[in-house]
Design a protein around this motif. Sequence first.
Motif, mmCIF file in Angstrom:
data_model
loop_
_atom_site.group_PDB
_atom_site.id
_atom_site.type_symbol
_atom_site.label_atom_id
_atom_site.label_comp_id
_atom_site.label_asym_id
_atom_site.label_seq_id
_atom_site.Cartn_x
_atom_site.Cartn_y
_atom_site.Cartn_z
ATOM 1 N N ALA A 218 62.024 41.353 25.036
ATOM 2 C CA ALA A 218 61.688 41.902 24.146
ATOM 3 C C ALA A 218 59.639 42.433 23.889
ATOM 4 O O ALA A 218 59.624 41.289 23.665
ATOM 5 N N GLY A 219 59.238 43.486 24.134
ATOM 6 C CA GLY A 219 57.635 42.878 24.463
ATOM 7 C C GLY A 219 57.109 41.997 25.127
ATOM 8 O O GLY A 219 55.775 41.899 24.836
ATOM 9 N N LEU A 220 57.823 41.449 26.054
ATOM 10 C CA LEU A 220 56.992 40.742 26.611
ATOM 11 C C LEU A 220 55.862 41.752 27.759
ATOM 12 O O LEU A 220 56.307 42.369 28.799
ATOM 13 N N GLU A 221 54.481 40.765 28.214
ATOM 14 C CA GLU A 221 53.573 41.724 27.837
ATOM 15 C C GLU A 221 53.365 40.954 29.752
ATOM 16 O O GLU A 221 53.964 39.610 30.054
ATOM 17 N N THR A 222 53.092 41.598 30.965
ATOM 18 C CA THR A 222 53.272 41.464 32.472
ATOM 19 C C THR A 222 52.064 42.174 33.265
ATOM 20 O O THR A 222 51.536 42.632 32.810
ATOM 21 N N VAL A 223 51.944 41.119 33.756
ATOM 22 C CA VAL A 223 49.887 40.752 34.136
ATOM 23 C C VAL A 223 49.629 40.569 35.449
ATOM 24 O O VAL A 223 50.916 40.148 35.786
ATOM 25 N N ASP A 224 48.697 40.890 36.252
ATOM 26 C CA ASP A 224 48.465 40.935 37.916
ATOM 27 C C ASP A 224 47.271 40.371 38.149
ATOM 28 O O ASP A 224 46.653 40.715 36.884
ATOM 29 N N MET A 225 46.940 39.877 38.671
ATOM 30 C CA MET A 225 46.064 39.033 39.148
ATOM 31 C C MET A 225 44.915 39.414 39.009
ATOM 32 O O MET A 225 42.946 39.941 38.561
ATOM 33 N N ALA A 226 44.600 41.199 39.112
ATOM 34 C CA ALA A 226 43.623 42.233 39.283
ATOM 35 C C ALA A 226 43.064 42.256 37.849
ATOM 36 O O ALA A 226 42.076 42.702 37.698
ATOM 37 N N THR A 227 44.252 42.661 36.924
ATOM 38 C CA THR A 227 43.937 42.875 36.045
ATOM 39 C C THR A 227 43.193 41.512 35.315
ATOM 40 O O THR A 227 42.364 41.862 33.763
ATOM 41 N N LEU A 228 42.799 40.377 35.129
ATOM 42 C CA LEU A 228 42.751 39.479 35.530
ATOM 43 C C LEU A 228 41.497 39.008 35.863
ATOM 44 O O LEU A 228 40.459 38.267 35.311
ATOM 45 N N GLY A 229 40.947 40.268 36.700
ATOM 46 C CA GLY A 229 39.514 39.709 37.314
ATOM 47 C C GLY A 229 39.043 39.657 38.551
ATOM 48 O O GLY A 229 38.027 39.381 38.908
ATOM 49 N N VAL A 230 40.666 39.362 39.060
ATOM 50 C CA VAL A 230 40.940 38.119 40.505
ATOM 51 C C VAL A 230 40.501 39.650 41.574
ATOM 52 O O VAL A 230 42.228 40.244 41.503
ATOM 53 N N ALA A 231 39.788 39.657 42.355
ATOM 54 C CA ALA A 231 40.027 41.094 43.689
ATOM 55 C C ALA A 231 41.016 40.068 44.763
ATOM 56 O O ALA A 231 39.540 39.126 45.467
ATOM 57 N N ALA A 232 41.520 40.397 44.649
ATOM 58 C CA ALA A 232 42.112 38.749 45.956
ATOM 59 C C ALA A 232 42.919 40.062 46.946
ATOM 60 O O ALA A 232 44.129 40.898 46.920
ATOM 61 N N ASP A 233 42.916 39.505 48.745
ATOM 62 C CA ASP A 233 44.015 39.885 49.135
ATOM 63 C C ASP A 233 45.024 39.454 49.477
ATOM 64 O O ASP A 233 45.327 38.588 49.399
ATOM 65 N N TRP A 234 45.848 40.435 49.392
ATOM 66 C CA TRP A 234 47.529 40.198 49.047
ATOM 67 C C TRP A 234 48.269 38.913 50.049
ATOM 68 O O TRP A 234 47.962 38.254 49.881
ATOM 69 N N ARG A 235 47.387 39.286 51.434
ATOM 70 C CA ARG A 235 47.546 38.613 52.392
ATOM 71 C C ARG A 235 46.942 37.165 52.148
ATOM 72 O O ARG A 235 47.939 35.666 52.356
ATOM 73 N N ASP A 236 46.133 36.828 51.853
ATOM 74 C CA ASP A 236 45.070 35.369 51.874
ATOM 75 C C ASP A 236 46.188 34.161 50.434
ATOM 76 O O ASP A 236 46.323 33.722 50.382
ATOM 77 N N VAL A 237 46.703 35.717 49.103
ATOM 78 C CA VAL A 237 46.879 35.034 48.646
ATOM 79 C C VAL A 237 48.481 33.936 49.041
ATOM 80 O O VAL A 237 49.413 33.674 48.415
ATOM 81 N N ALA A 238 48.904 35.441 50.248
ATOM 82 C CA ALA A 238 50.562 35.097 49.888
ATOM 83 C C ALA A 238 50.454 33.971 50.877
ATOM 84 O O ALA A 238 51.503 32.882 51.163
ATOM 85 N N LEU A 239 49.724 34.069 51.709
ATOM 86 C CA LEU A 239 49.333 32.694 52.865
ATOM 87 C C LEU A 239 49.309 31.042 51.901
ATOM 88 O O LEU A 239 49.909 29.732 51.800
ATOM 89 N N VAL A 240 48.548 31.195 51.031
ATOM 90 C CA VAL A 240 47.990 29.686 49.673
ATOM 91 C C VAL A 240 49.439 29.619 49.164
ATOM 92 O O VAL A 240 50.082 28.325 48.903
ATOM 93 N N LEU A 241 50.200 30.501 48.579
ATOM 94 C CA LEU A 241 51.689 30.699 48.053
ATOM 95 C C LEU A 241 52.749 30.131 48.805
ATOM 96 O O LEU A 241 52.894 28.723 48.345
ATOM 97 N N ALA A 242 52.677 29.773 50.069
ATOM 98 C CA ALA A 242 53.524 29.888 51.248
ATOM 99 C C ALA A 242 53.227 28.574 51.122
ATOM 100 O O ALA A 242 54.248 27.500 51.153
ATOM 101 N N GLU A 243 52.385 27.896 51.482
ATOM 102 C CA GLU A 243 51.630 26.715 52.025
ATOM 103 C C GLU A 243 51.642 25.343 50.870
ATOM 104 O O GLU A 243 52.211 24.810 50.865
ATOM 105 N N ARG A 244 51.778 26.317 49.350
ATOM 106 C CA ARG A 244 51.939 25.165 48.162
ATOM 107 C C ARG A 244 52.990 25.091 48.645
ATOM 108 O O ARG A 244 54.050 24.330 47.810
ATOM 109 N N LEU A 245 54.529 26.129 48.710
ATOM 110 C CA LEU A 245 55.299 26.246 48.718
ATOM 111 C C LEU A 245 56.022 25.400 49.188
ATOM 112 O O LEU A 245 56.973 24.544 48.647
ATOM 113 N N ALA A 246 55.839 25.134 50.714
ATOM 114 C CA ALA A 246 56.118 24.435 51.384
ATOM 115 C C ALA A 246 55.988 23.041 51.294
ATOM 116 O O ALA A 246 56.975 21.529 51.355
#
Length: 254
Positions: A208-236
């Motif tokens: 209850a009351g947990l704030e949820t945030v995104d990268m844009a709200t934190l000031g990061v203008a990032a392309d979805w696909r670019d972030v997704a590829l970085v995430l996939a590589e790090r996961l692998a």
Amino acid sequence: MSATPLAVSQEFQDAPDTVLSSGEFPVALRWRGLEPYNQSFDAMRAFTDARTPDTQDEIWLVEHPPVFTLGLAGDPAHLLLAESGIPLVKVDRGGQITYHGPGQIVAYLLIDLKRRKLMVRELVRRIEEAVIETLATYNLATDRKAGAPGIYVAPHPQGANDRTRAHEGAKIAALGLKIRNGCSYHGVSLNVRMDLQPFLAINPCGYAGLETVDMATLGVAADWRDVALVLAERLALQIGGLPAIAAATTGSTE
């Protein structure tokens, strides 16, 4: 605070599948596009049921239309606004309730833990580390919270901007897994640039009351696909057992 949802570009829809380095056992990367949640859910279970000891592990990158999902032992009382117009789907992963929607990366991890000699807790730790590494590439300092799986904006991060300081402790990524016959499905979601209002209709992940945030709200203008590829590589790389320094310097595909 909410942000404008991302539209799925034709480039994303046409992104080629590839193979990522992941230690002894490479991982196939599948770009599935904007896909209804139930379609992904059914496909994950079918893939897992059909696996053999020789089936290659896969990571699926997906973006979902708005949907709430409730974990296997989840409490429906954590849905605070029943008339939100957003469907609720009961699923077989761990955890409580969360929200998926446009502008959020969902990475499904179809991994043979037995073959990789991975315990579930270690897999969770490695997934979290991959998210932390991904966000660090965008100069966002994040961390874990004891007893609360997921990734959160780090308290008083060094060099933090005003936006980051205003959202310390907010959750930016959530995870939940299902293990069947030694293999995982479900995975992790990372908020890039999305409408955050639906999170106000739930107790995110049961808090209850947990704030949820995104990268844009934190000031990061990032392309979805670019972030997704970085995430996939790090996961692998993390799943393959490579140390974090290797993930930070390699990040290549095969």
